[in-house]
Design a protein around this motif. Structure first.
Motif, short mmCIF file in Angstrom:
data_model
loop_
_atom_site.label_atom_id
_atom_site.label_comp_id
_atom_site.label_asym_id
_atom_site.label_seq_id
_atom_site.Cartn_x
_atom_site.Cartn_y
_atom_site.Cartn_z
N PRO A 1 53.51 0.95 61.24
CA PRO A 1 52.18 1.55 61.30
C PRO A 1 51.12 0.51 61.62
O PRO A 1 51.15 -0.61 61.10
N ALA A 2 50.17 0.85 62.50
CA ALA A 2 49.09 -0.06 62.87
C ALA A 2 47.72 0.53 62.56
O ALA A 2 46.77 -0.19 62.29
N ARG A 3 47.62 1.85 62.60
CA ARG A 3 46.35 2.53 62.34
C ARG A 3 46.65 3.95 61.86
O ARG A 3 47.57 4.58 62.35
N PHE A 4 45.86 4.42 60.88
CA PHE A 4 46.06 5.77 60.39
C PHE A 4 44.73 6.40 60.00
O PHE A 4 43.75 5.72 59.75
N ARG A 5 44.73 7.72 59.99
CA ARG A 5 43.54 8.49 59.61
C ARG A 5 43.84 9.22 58.31
O ARG A 5 44.80 9.97 58.21
N ALA A 6 43.01 8.96 57.28
CA ALA A 6 43.16 9.62 55.99
C ALA A 6 41.80 10.18 55.57
O ALA A 6 40.80 9.44 55.57
N ARG A 7 41.77 11.46 55.25
CA ARG A 7 40.53 12.14 54.84
C ARG A 7 39.40 11.93 55.84
O ARG A 7 38.25 11.69 55.47
N GLY A 8 39.74 11.92 57.12
CA GLY A 8 38.75 11.80 58.18
C GLY A 8 38.36 10.38 58.54
O GLY A 8 37.72 10.15 59.56
N ALA A 9 38.73 9.40 57.74
CA ALA A 9 38.37 7.99 58.01
C ALA A 9 39.54 7.29 58.69
O ALA A 9 40.70 7.47 58.32
N LEU A 10 39.23 6.46 59.68
CA LEU A 10 40.24 5.70 60.41
C LEU A 10 40.40 4.32 59.76
O LEU A 10 39.41 3.63 59.49
N HIS A 11 41.64 3.94 59.47
CA HIS A 11 41.94 2.66 58.82
C HIS A 11 42.86 1.85 59.72
O HIS A 11 43.91 2.34 60.15
N ARG A 12 42.49 0.60 59.99
CA ARG A 12 43.33 -0.30 60.77
C ARG A 12 44.08 -1.21 59.81
O ARG A 12 43.50 -1.76 58.87
N ILE A 13 45.37 -1.34 60.01
CA ILE A 13 46.20 -2.17 59.15
C ILE A 13 46.14 -3.61 59.64
O ILE A 13 46.49 -3.90 60.79
N ALA A 14 45.67 -4.49 58.78
CA ALA A 14 45.56 -5.90 59.13
C ALA A 14 46.86 -6.65 58.84
O ALA A 14 47.21 -7.58 59.55
N ARG A 15 47.56 -6.21 57.79
CA ARG A 15 48.76 -6.94 57.39
C ARG A 15 49.72 -6.02 56.64
O ARG A 15 49.31 -5.25 55.78
N ILE A 16 50.99 -6.12 56.97
CA ILE A 16 52.03 -5.42 56.22
C ILE A 16 52.62 -6.43 55.25
O ILE A 16 53.17 -7.45 55.66
N GLU A 17 52.47 -6.15 53.97
CA GLU A 17 52.91 -7.07 52.92
C GLU A 17 54.41 -6.95 52.63
O GLU A 17 55.07 -7.94 52.38
N ARG A 18 54.89 -5.70 52.65
CA ARG A 18 56.28 -5.48 52.25
C ARG A 18 56.76 -4.16 52.82
O ARG A 18 55.99 -3.21 52.96
N ILE A 19 58.06 -4.08 53.13
CA ILE A 19 58.69 -2.85 53.62
C ILE A 19 59.95 -2.63 52.80
O ILE A 19 60.72 -3.56 52.57
N TRP A 20 60.17 -1.37 52.34
CA TRP A 20 61.39 -1.05 51.64
C TRP A 20 61.72 0.43 51.83
O TRP A 20 60.87 1.20 52.22
N GLU A 21 62.96 0.77 51.58
CA GLU A 21 63.40 2.16 51.71
C GLU A 21 63.95 2.64 50.38
O GLU A 21 64.53 1.85 49.62
N VAL A 22 63.77 3.93 50.12
CA VAL A 22 64.28 4.56 48.91
C VAL A 22 65.11 5.77 49.33
O VAL A 22 64.62 6.63 50.06
N ALA A 23 66.35 5.80 48.86
CA ALA A 23 67.22 6.93 49.19
C ALA A 23 66.79 8.15 48.39
O ALA A 23 66.45 8.05 47.22
N GLY A 24 66.76 9.28 49.07
CA GLY A 24 66.38 10.53 48.42
C GLY A 24 67.48 11.03 47.50
O GLY A 24 68.67 10.86 47.79
N ARG A 25 67.08 11.63 46.39
CA ARG A 25 68.04 12.18 45.45
C ARG A 25 67.58 13.57 45.03
O ARG A 25 66.40 13.85 45.00
N GLY A 26 68.53 14.40 44.71
CA GLY A 26 68.20 15.73 44.21
C GLY A 26 67.41 16.58 45.18
O GLY A 26 66.46 17.24 44.79
N GLY A 27 67.76 16.54 46.44
CA GLY A 27 67.07 17.36 47.44
C GLY A 27 65.87 16.69 48.08
O GLY A 27 65.27 17.23 48.99
N HIS A 28 65.47 15.52 47.59
CA HIS A 28 64.35 14.80 48.20
C HIS A 28 64.85 13.99 49.39
O HIS A 28 65.98 13.51 49.40
N ALA A 29 63.99 13.81 50.37
CA ALA A 29 64.36 13.08 51.58
C ALA A 29 64.24 11.57 51.35
O ALA A 29 63.52 11.12 50.46
N ASP A 30 64.94 10.80 52.18
CA ASP A 30 64.77 9.35 52.16
C ASP A 30 63.35 9.01 52.58
O ASP A 30 62.74 9.73 53.37
#
Length: 95
Positions: A37-66
């Motif tokens: 992700p580099a830029r996203f819009r939340a509640r009408g405001a545009l946010h530019r991502i300056a730095r990604i600190e950490r990335i991780w994945e979580v496996a979905g359980r009980g019907g939830h998606a990864d």
């Protein structure tokens, strides 16, 4: 009341609700390298991502998606966590 390993799970939902902030859906407007992700819009405001600190994945359980999580710092120095529901392809933010 003394909290033991037997009673702690009974209290967990109560504590989780107190500090839990629901995730807001966002529109990802720009990506880096096709998946970061580099830029996203939340509640009408545009946010530019300056730095990604950490990335991780979580496996979905009980019907939830990864989910794939990104701890990011925006250009305005606000920190948040973006996550992508890998089954639906939707993006969400937690401030």
């Amino acid at each position: 009341m003394m909290i033991t390993w037997r009673t702690a799970p009974l209290l967990r939902p109560q504590f989780a609700r107190q500090g839990h902030r629901p995730a807001d859906p966002v529109e990802l407007t720009e990506r880096r390298y096709g998946f970061l992700p580099a830029r996203f819009r939340a509640r009408g405001a545009l946010h530019r991502i300056a730095r990604i600190e950490r990335i991780w994945e979580v496996a979905g359980r009980g019907g939830h998606a990864d989910r794939r999580y990104f701890a990011v710092t925006c250009a305005d120095r606000r920190c948040c966590t973006l996550f992508q529901d890998l089954r639906a392809g939707t993006w969400h933010v937690q401030w």
